[in-house]
Motif scaffolding. Structure first.
Motif, PDB file in Angstrom:
ATOM      1  N   UNK A   1       0.813  -1.220   0.000  1.00 13.90           N
ATOM      2  CA  UNK A   1       0.000   0.000   0.000  1.00 13.90           C
ATOM      3  C   UNK A   1       0.849   1.274   0.000  1.00 13.90           C
ATOM      4  N   UNK A   2       1.986   1.248   0.675  1.00 14.31           N
ATOM      5  CA  UNK A   2       2.852   2.433   0.678  1.00 14.31           C
ATOM      6  C   UNK A   2       3.395   2.713  -0.715  1.00 14.31           C
ATOM      7  N   UNK A   3       3.853   1.664  -1.391  1.00 14.62           N
ATOM      8  CA  UNK A   3       4.382   1.846  -2.741  1.00 14.62           C
ATOM      9  C   UNK A   3       3.290   2.331  -3.694  1.00 14.62           C
TER      10      UNK A   3
ATOM     11  N   UNK B   1       9.701  11.980  -4.136  1.00 15.94           N
ATOM     12  CA  UNK B   1      10.704  11.118  -4.753  1.00 15.94           C
ATOM     13  C   UNK B   1      10.803   9.733  -4.119  1.00 15.94           C
ATOM     14  N   UNK B   2       9.956   9.387  -3.180  1.00 15.66           N
ATOM     15  CA  UNK B   2      10.133   8.158  -2.414  1.00 15.66           C
ATOM     16  C   UNK B   2      10.106   6.895  -3.280  1.00 15.66           C
ATOM     17  N   UNK B   3       9.156   6.783  -4.187  1.00  9.96           N
ATOM     18  CA  UNK B   3       9.087   5.575  -5.018  1.00  9.96           C
ATOM     19  C   UNK B   3      10.233   5.558  -6.031  1.00  9.96           C
ATOM     20  N   UNK B   4      10.727   6.719  -6.407  1.00 10.09           N
ATOM     21  CA  UNK B   4      11.892   6.786  -7.290  1.00 10.09           C
ATOM     22  C   UNK B   4      13.113   6.259  -6.537  1.00 10.09           C
ATOM     23  N   UNK B   5      13.225   6.555  -5.254  1.00 12.33           N
ATOM     24  CA  UNK B   5      14.308   6.012  -4.434  1.00 12.33           C
ATOM     25  C   UNK B   5      14.263   4.485  -4.427  1.00 12.33           C
ATOM     26  N   UNK B   6      13.066   3.924  -4.316  1.00 11.49           N
ATOM     27  CA  UNK B   6      12.903   2.467  -4.335  1.00 11.49           C
ATOM     28  C   UNK B   6      13.356   1.910  -5.677  1.00 11.49           C
ATOM     29  N   UNK B   7      12.939   2.548  -6.766  1.00 10.17           N
ATOM     30  CA  UNK B   7      13.303   2.073  -8.105  1.00 10.17           C
ATOM     31  C   UNK B   7      14.817   2.124  -8.329  1.00 10.17           C
ATOM     32  N   UNK B   8      15.452   3.181  -7.890  1.00 10.12           N
ATOM     33  CA  UNK B   8      16.905   3.313  -8.051  1.00 10.12           C
ATOM     34  C   UNK B   8      17.634   2.267  -7.208  1.00 10.12           C
ATOM     35  N   UNK B   9      17.182   2.050  -5.982  1.00  5.69           N
ATOM     36  CA  UNK B   9      17.809   1.040  -5.121  1.00  5.69           C
ATOM     37  C   UNK B   9      17.681  -0.355  -5.746  1.00  5.69           C
ATOM     38  N   UNK B  10      16.515  -0.651  -6.294  1.00  2.00           N
ATOM     39  CA  UNK B  10      16.322  -1.948  -6.947  1.00  2.00           C
ATOM     40  C   UNK B  10      17.206  -2.082  -8.182  1.00  2.00           C
TER      41      UNK B  10
END
Length: 165
Positions: free
Chosen positions: A127-129, A138-147
């Motif tokens: 749900x957060x994503x 930028x939070x979901x972009x941080x997730x994408x970059x980390x992945x």
């Protein structure tokens, strides 16, 4: 026995496809076109009122955001001008990319098809994503970059030089 394994792999591929499509459908919040809240509107004003070089200067309204996020967001905002949808397009695309990147990571680290399906569903239905995919932060972009960084480290390269490039 071999036929049963092939059927299980085929079923897992179908389940994976269903999960990815469901994750995309759950991004419906993006199309709700809800109003910006305080932090989103402050960043959006910086995006809309400045040119690309102006985004390199300190932001107004006490905002701190990565420069690359600002530049790409300005570009996406120009695709759908003067709309919340245009400004929020980049986080949505980052969520979609992160789902497919996570799927690829799971292929590298897990051998069990069932485990891949379960873990991918936990990611796609988080749900957060899903919320951050429709929010101008930028939070979901941080997730994408980390992945992406994790995926690039798992991948096999033909030489050490190629790996570092």
């Amino acid at each position: 026995m071999e036929l049963k394994l092939n059927i299980q792999k085929h079923e897992a591929k179908i389940q994976t496809l269903i999960i990815l499509c469901s994750g995309l459908v759950l991004c419906f919040q993006y199309f709700a076109n809800r109003a910006f809240w305080n932090d989103e509107s402050a960043i959006a004003l910086n995006i809309l009122n400045r040119d690309y070089f102006g985004l390199l200067k300190p932001l107004d309204y006490g905002q701190l955001t990565p420069i690359l996020f600002l530049v790409i967001s300005k570009l996406s905002a120009s695709l759908l001008p003067n709309t919340e949808l245009g400004v929020r397009l980049f986080p949505l695309l980052a969520f979609i990319a992160s789902m497919f990147t996570f799927k690829k990571i799971l292929q590298y680290i897990l051998t069990s098809e069932v485990s891949r399906v379960i873990i991918l569903s936990l990611f796609a239905f988080n749900l957060s994503y899903l919320y951050f995919s429709s929010e101008f932060k930028q939070y979901i972009v941080d997730v994408a970059v980390a992945l992406l960084i994790i995926l690039l480290n798992l991948k096999a390269y033909s030489s050490e030089t190629r790996k570092y490039i």
